[in-house]
Write a protein that holds these residues in place. Structure first.
Motif, mmCIF file in Angstrom:
data_model
loop_
_atom_site.group_PDB
_atom_site.id
_atom_site.type_symbol
_atom_site.label_atom_id
_atom_site.label_comp_id
_atom_site.label_asym_id
_atom_site.label_seq_id
_atom_site.Cartn_x
_atom_site.Cartn_y
_atom_site.Cartn_z
ATOM 1 N N MET A 141 27.870 56.287 -3.318
ATOM 2 C CA MET A 141 27.229 56.907 -4.468
ATOM 3 C C MET A 141 28.182 57.853 -5.201
ATOM 4 S SD MET A 141 24.419 56.702 -6.186
ATOM 5 C CE MET A 141 23.052 56.135 -5.147
ATOM 6 N N HIS A 177 30.075 55.747 -7.614
ATOM 7 C CA HIS A 177 29.075 55.195 -8.531
ATOM 8 C C HIS A 177 28.707 56.261 -9.569
ATOM 9 C CE1 HIS A 177 25.400 53.062 -9.808
ATOM 10 N NE2 HIS A 177 25.916 52.003 -9.222
ATOM 11 N N HIS A 178 28.471 57.473 -9.097
ATOM 12 C CA HIS A 178 28.197 58.595 -10.000
ATOM 13 C C HIS A 178 29.406 58.888 -10.885
ATOM 14 C CE1 HIS A 178 24.304 59.447 -8.510
ATOM 15 N NE2 HIS A 178 24.399 60.743 -8.298
ATOM 16 N N GLN A 216 24.644 64.452 -12.435
ATOM 17 C CA GLN A 216 25.418 63.721 -11.433
ATOM 18 C C GLN A 216 26.679 64.444 -10.976
ATOM 19 O OE1 GLN A 216 25.735 59.480 -11.890
ATOM 20 N NE2 GLN A 216 23.771 59.305 -12.927
ATOM 21 N N GLU A 244 25.779 66.503 -7.982
ATOM 22 C CA GLU A 244 25.437 65.625 -6.861
ATOM 23 C C GLU A 244 26.696 65.072 -6.202
ATOM 24 O OE1 GLU A 244 21.054 64.169 -8.532
ATOM 25 O OE2 GLU A 244 22.754 62.796 -8.636
ATOM 26 N N ILE A 245 27.724 64.806 -6.995
ATOM 27 C CA ILE A 245 29.005 64.356 -6.440
ATOM 28 C C ILE A 245 29.562 65.429 -5.506
ATOM 29 C CG2 ILE A 245 31.421 63.866 -7.012
ATOM 30 C CD1 ILE A 245 30.365 62.576 -9.638
ATOM 31 N N HIS A 284 22.157 52.274 -13.600
ATOM 32 C CA HIS A 284 21.081 53.036 -12.966
ATOM 33 C C HIS A 284 20.270 52.167 -11.998
ATOM 34 C CE1 HIS A 284 21.899 56.628 -15.007
ATOM 35 N NE2 HIS A 284 20.712 56.922 -15.515
ATOM 36 N N ALA A 300 22.060 52.034 -8.825
ATOM 37 C CA ALA A 300 21.936 53.289 -8.076
ATOM 38 C C ALA A 300 20.563 53.397 -7.415
ATOM 39 C CB ALA A 300 22.166 54.470 -9.006
ATOM 40 N N ILE A 328 17.275 60.700 -6.830
ATOM 41 C CA ILE A 328 18.063 59.778 -7.658
ATOM 42 C C ILE A 328 17.186 58.619 -8.122
ATOM 43 C CG2 ILE A 328 19.901 58.046 -7.569
ATOM 44 C CD1 ILE A 328 21.482 60.015 -5.798
ATOM 45 N N GLN A 337 16.467 58.483 -12.113
ATOM 46 C CA GLN A 337 17.127 57.397 -12.834
ATOM 47 C C GLN A 337 16.142 56.325 -13.297
ATOM 48 O OE1 GLN A 337 20.961 56.056 -11.591
ATOM 49 N NE2 GLN A 337 21.546 58.028 -10.748
#
Length: 218
Positions: A64, A67-68, A98, A101-102, A174, A177, A200, A204
């Motif tokens: 993720m 991906h983010h 995001q 979140e990373i 999205h 994800a 998420i 999303q």
């Protein structure tokens, strides 16, 4: 028995009692020291987190994160290329959500004693720090990821063409994800990771609806 003998016996008894008392205190001190040492050896919060993370949790975070990162890279193109104000606002919202979140997921992986990067046999299109040197192939192994060429096409577009391409690509991104988040909810064990996955999936899904409405009117 003479008084002298009795007096000596009494003194011996007192001495023995004192000796036993000292020994008992020393034993208590030793026990206390052992308890203290055991307490200091209690696993830290980081190692406890590691014990509570299974392979699904680790894979969720490791996948993720990039991906983010690609979603943020896409969102970063919007301010100078998009013409639709609502789409620009949504892109800014995606980046604002995001990026933290990373950082959170990288912190988890560090606490779990796991690498923050994907294994070397994985790669990430469009995420290279050097233009023109992306890492093709990850799009085939991660849901919703854009290919290197798709990222280049998006960066080259402007105005309504960019708006349409961005909306279409971000919807697919999205949805990928969301699939990954649902897998974590089903297979993960770490409560914090599962809670993030749930957020998420919810956030999303709402953004997909907004993007679809934007796309419908473009």
């Amino acid at each position: 028995m003479t008084p002298t003998i009795l007096r000596r016996a009494a003194l011996a008894g007192v001495a023995l009692s004192a000796l036993l008392t000292v020994a008992a205190c020393g034993g208590a001190d030793d026990a206390g020291g052992m308890t203290h040492d055991a307490g200091s050896a209690t696993p830290s919060a980081s190692s406890s987190a590691s014990a509570n993370a299974n392979d699904a949790d680790v894979m969720f975070a490791q996948m993720m994160i990039p991906h983010h990162q690609q979603a943020v890279a896409m969102a970063d193109l919007a301010p100078t290329r998009a013409s639709d104000s609502e789409l620009k606002d949504l892109a800014a919202k995606i980046k604002a959500a995001q990026d933290p979140e990373i950082a959170t997921m990288k912190g988890w992986l560090t606490a779990w004693g796991k690498p923050t990067d994907l294994p070397s046999d994985h790669s990430m299109p469009g995420m290279s720090a050097t233009p023109g040197h992306g890492m093709p192939g990850m799009d085939a192994g991660m849901p919703g990821m854009m290919s290197e060429q798709q990222m280049k096409d998006l960066a080259a577009a402007k105005g309504p063409a960019f708006d349409k391409m961005f909306a279409e690509m971000m919807i697919a991104h999205h949805k990928g994800a969301i699939d990954m988040a649902r897998t974590e909810q089903a297979d993960g064990s770490n409560p914090e990771a599962k809670a993030l996955a749930a957020r998420i999936a919810s956030d999303q899904a709402a953004e997909v609806q907004t993007l679809q409405k934007i796309l419908d009117r473009l």
